[in-house]
Design an enzyme around this catalytic site. Structure first.
Site, short mmCIF file in Angstrom:
data_model
loop_
_atom_site.label_atom_id
_atom_site.label_comp_id
_atom_site.label_asym_id
_atom_site.label_seq_id
_atom_site.Cartn_x
_atom_site.Cartn_y
_atom_site.Cartn_z
N GLU A 30 0.84 -1.22 0.00
CA GLU A 30 0.00 0.00 0.00
C GLU A 30 0.86 1.26 0.00
OE1 GLU A 30 -2.91 1.10 -0.63
OE2 GLU A 30 -4.17 1.05 1.16
N THR A 35 -4.02 9.24 -3.74
CA THR A 35 -3.94 9.31 -2.28
C THR A 35 -2.74 10.14 -1.84
OG1 THR A 35 -5.04 7.19 -2.05
CG2 THR A 35 -3.74 7.89 -0.18
N1 HSE Z 1 -6.60 6.75 5.26
C1 HSE Z 1 -6.13 6.91 3.90
C2 HSE Z 1 -6.26 8.37 3.52
C3 HSE Z 1 -6.96 6.05 3.00
O1 HSE Z 1 -7.33 8.93 3.75
O2 HSE Z 1 -5.30 8.95 3.02
C4 HSE Z 1 -6.57 6.14 1.55
O3 HSE Z 1 -7.45 5.31 0.81
#
Ligand code: HSE
Length: 307
Positions: free
Chosen positions: A128, A180
């Site tokens: 990830e 992201t």
């Molecule tokens: N918690 C992460 C974010 C999830 O919000 O950046 C990304 O899918």
């Protein structure tokens, strides 16, 4: 057994108030993946879709996750992973997590379940990280454990599988890409104590609401004072989508992961369909392409298919 096929699900991370800690797996869409053992201690990626994702294992989320797993063994073999993605990268519903988690769950099956679920979450998190540039497990944890999870800590890794009531999830995906890594750069570096208190109160209340099946408490807890105010600007018509969904009867919802998808939770499938219609009504009046679907929370997570 020399190969294992799995369906690896999309997921919703953050769940409004739980940035980087809460997440749940979705019943659909899912990626299809097959992992097989190869003689050389390496990872080979075979993409069976049109997303043109990297084939260098260290640059590919499934590849990086499997490399991490291989480093934890003293085996001399490696893995080939064949991936047919149905979860569009950059959609906000855990596309990279599905690849990373699916790969390690399948490989672990080939290794006679040598690793625990927590160890699998750690390997998947290494994958990830390639996509998001940060270590977070709020998408990979529900993929590996199934259902609704809370990541209490990533170092050391500590994941709690939460009880939850049946709920329907409406997801709208405007066809724009939000990376992201970019969506994390705009986040505030500091938060006020007042906002922090409101936020962690909501996380506690949401967990309690899920545990008790108290839909009104779930609804009241789905508030975000920290992330949504800045990220919503990346999503066209966000406020309208949210307000109209609530008017249609949704319990609440917000940005799915880092967006651009928006999710809403509903108590019944009838309401979830009404929410879908409300969302469609808003984006239909724009030039934005979108797709919407109604699905459910997936209690199983990555599904191993019979060979
Ligand atoms: N918690 C992460 C974010 C999830 O919000 O950046 C990304 O899918």
């Amino acid at each position: 057994m020399s190969e294992i096929s799995v369906l690896s699900p999309a997921s919703v991370a953050n769940v409004v108030c739980g940035f980087d800690c809460l997440g749940f797996a979705l019943s659909a869409p899912c990626d299809e993946m097959t992992v097989r053992i190869i003689e050389k201690k390496t990872v080979r990626i075979v993409n069976r879709d049109d997303f043109n994702l990297p084939t260098k294992p260290e640059k590919n989320v499934a590849g990086a996750a499997l490399l991490s797993m291989l480093r934890a063994t003293d085996e001399n073999f490696g893995f080939e992973v064949e991936i047919t993605k149905h979860i569009k990268p950059g959609s906000g519903i855990g596309s990279s997590a599905a690849s990373a988690a699916g790969a390690v769950v399948a490989a672990n099956e080939l290794l006679d379940e040598r690793f625990s679920k927590l160890e699998l979450v750690k390997f998947a998190m290494d994958g990830e990280q390639v996509a998001s540039g940060a270590r977070h497990a709020d998408n990979v944890a529900p993929c590996v454990f199934g259902g609704f999870t809370l990541v209490r800590s990533i170092n050391p890794i500590d994941v709690i599988r939460l009880d939850f009531q049946p709920m329907f999830v409406t997801v709208v995906h405007p066809q724009i890409e939000v990376k992201t890594s970019e969506a994390r750069k705009i986040l505030p570096k500091q938060v006020s104590l007042t906002d922090a208190v409101r936020q962690w109160s909501n996380v506690g209340a949401l967990v309690s609401g899920l545990q008790k099946g108290d839909y009104e408490l779930i609804s009241r807890s789905l508030e975000d004072f920290i992330v949504e105010p800045v990220r919503k600007n990346l999503i066209p018509k966000f406020d309208e989508i949210k307000n109209e969904s609530l008017r249609a009867g949704a319990l609440g919802g917000g940005i799915s992961g880092s967006g651009p998808s928006v999710f809403m939770l509903s108590e019944t499938s009838v309401t979830a369909q009404k929410v879908k219609n409300a969302m469609r009504g808003i984006y239909s009046k724009t030039a934005i392409d979108f797709n919407i679907y109604v699905t459910e929370i997936n209690a199983e997570g990555v599904k191993i298919l019979d060979s």
